[in-house]
Design a protein around this motif. Sequence first.
Motif, PDB file in Angstrom:
ATOM      1  N   GLN A 111       0.808  -1.215   0.000  1.00  0.00           N
ATOM      2  CA  GLN A 111       0.000   0.000   0.000  1.00  0.00           C
ATOM      3  C   GLN A 111       0.845   1.271   0.000  1.00  0.00           C
ATOM      4  OE1 GLN A 111      -3.403   0.126  -0.214  1.00  0.00           O
ATOM      5  NE2 GLN A 111      -3.294  -2.096  -0.486  1.00  0.00           N
ATOM      6  N   ARG A 112       2.091   1.158   0.458  1.00  0.00           N
ATOM      7  CA  ARG A 112       2.931   2.346   0.628  1.00  0.00           C
ATOM      8  C   ARG A 112       4.268   2.195  -0.104  1.00  0.00           C
ATOM      9  NH1 ARG A 112       2.202   5.256   5.367  1.00  0.00           N
ATOM     10  NH2 ARG A 112       4.128   6.305   4.753  1.00  0.00           N
ATOM     11  N   ASP A 114       6.279   4.325  -0.848  1.00  0.00           N
ATOM     12  CA  ASP A 114       7.275   5.236  -0.281  1.00  0.00           C
ATOM     13  C   ASP A 114       7.952   4.670   0.960  1.00  0.00           C
ATOM     14  OD1 ASP A 114       4.624   5.602   0.998  1.00  0.00           O
ATOM     15  OD2 ASP A 114       5.695   7.039   2.259  1.00  0.00           O
ATOM     16  N   ALA A 115       7.336   3.689   1.602  1.00  0.00           N
ATOM     17  CA  ALA A 115       7.865   3.157   2.860  1.00  0.00           C
ATOM     18  C   ALA A 115       9.053   2.250   2.594  1.00  0.00           C
ATOM     19  CB  ALA A 115       6.780   2.401   3.616  1.00  0.00           C
ATOM     20  N   SER A 170      -2.995  -1.410   7.630  1.00  0.00           N
ATOM     21  CA  SER A 170      -2.492  -0.541   6.570  1.00  0.00           C
ATOM     22  C   SER A 170      -3.471   0.597   6.285  1.00  0.00           C
ATOM     23  CB  SER A 170      -2.212  -1.338   5.287  1.00  0.00           C
ATOM     24  OG  SER A 170      -3.377  -1.986   4.823  1.00  0.00           O
ATOM     25  N   GLY A 175      -1.489   7.263   4.751  1.00  0.00           N
ATOM     26  CA  GLY A 175      -0.259   7.871   4.273  1.00  0.00           C
ATOM     27  C   GLY A 175       0.595   8.443   5.382  1.00  0.00           C
ATOM     28  N   ARG A 177       3.046   8.484   8.927  1.00  0.00           N
ATOM     29  CA  ARG A 177       4.271   7.798   9.329  1.00  0.00           C
ATOM     30  C   ARG A 177       4.048   6.826  10.477  1.00  0.00           C
ATOM     31  NH1 ARG A 177       6.338  12.655   7.321  1.00  0.00           N
ATOM     32  NH2 ARG A 177       8.305  12.452   6.147  1.00  0.00           N
ATOM     33  N   GLN A 191      10.323   6.604   5.360  1.00  0.00           N
ATOM     34  CA  GLN A 191      11.045   6.620   4.098  1.00  0.00           C
ATOM     35  C   GLN A 191      12.468   6.101   4.211  1.00  0.00           C
ATOM     36  OE1 GLN A 191      10.693  10.541   2.388  1.00  0.00           O
ATOM     37  NE2 GLN A 191       8.470  10.532   2.533  1.00  0.00           N
TER      38      GLN A 191
END
Length: 277
Positions: A111-112, A114-115, A170, A175, A177, A191
């Motif tokens: 789902q992320r 960017d993670a 999730s 979105g 942190r 990130q």
Amino acid sequence: MSSTLTLDKSVLVDRAKASMRQHLQAPAWSVRQKVALTCRILFAQGHDSGLAGQITARAERPGTYYTQRLGLGFDEISPANVLLVDEDLAVIEGEGMANPANRFHSWIYRQRPDARCIVHTHPPHLCALAMLKRPLVVAQMDACMLYEDVGFLADWPGVPVGNDEGVLISAALGGRRAAILAHHGLVVAAQSVEEACVVAVQCERAARLQLMAEAVGDIARIDPALAREAHDWILQPTRSAATFAYFARRVLGALPPGSQTLHDLQAGEASPAAALP
């Protein structure tokens, strides 16, 4: 004669950021080393709860990530016992097994995009808030790195080894942190490994401050614009990397000189923090 006392704050902020990118240094640890260091840092910060909790970080191959071996405490993790697993938790490299609760990490990574790192722990003060089903209140400057960045899952889904729990957790994270999981604990998705570790440390500290403040009176709210300014200032990658390096130095300094673990966790020459992922 001073040349900066009449400058606008935005100009000073930009100058400070540029200086930090130039001067803040961090060792060139591998991802395995950073996962192991995060485990030991969080143990030192009171995040341990027996064998509960997982630290994961995306590996080089898509759909794979590093994590600690089940059966070891955070204070026992070294690069040598960090596993490489796939989304189904099948071990690709290493001996032993991953925690079955890592399944919800696979959902978050999907789902992320960017993670790069996920931290899940059961720190006591944050878990106290989770028991009260009380969201985190950010009202202190250091904690502003968490402002509008911590979700809340109000309904406990039980042991998170199924796929439904991955969907719920999730979604609660979204979105952001971090998220507090009612009757459970903390989850962080960041990130970088450095950022995830620093955010996790601050989540527990902020929860402790909140409980202390609420025991005395009502928490005074802070100005949203100033909180967002502090959020962005504190969460610069260079600051996260430098803070992680400080925490790591404390952990490494407590290890016996000449030990294999110390050798395995030490990195090469320092590199500019801005160059870190």
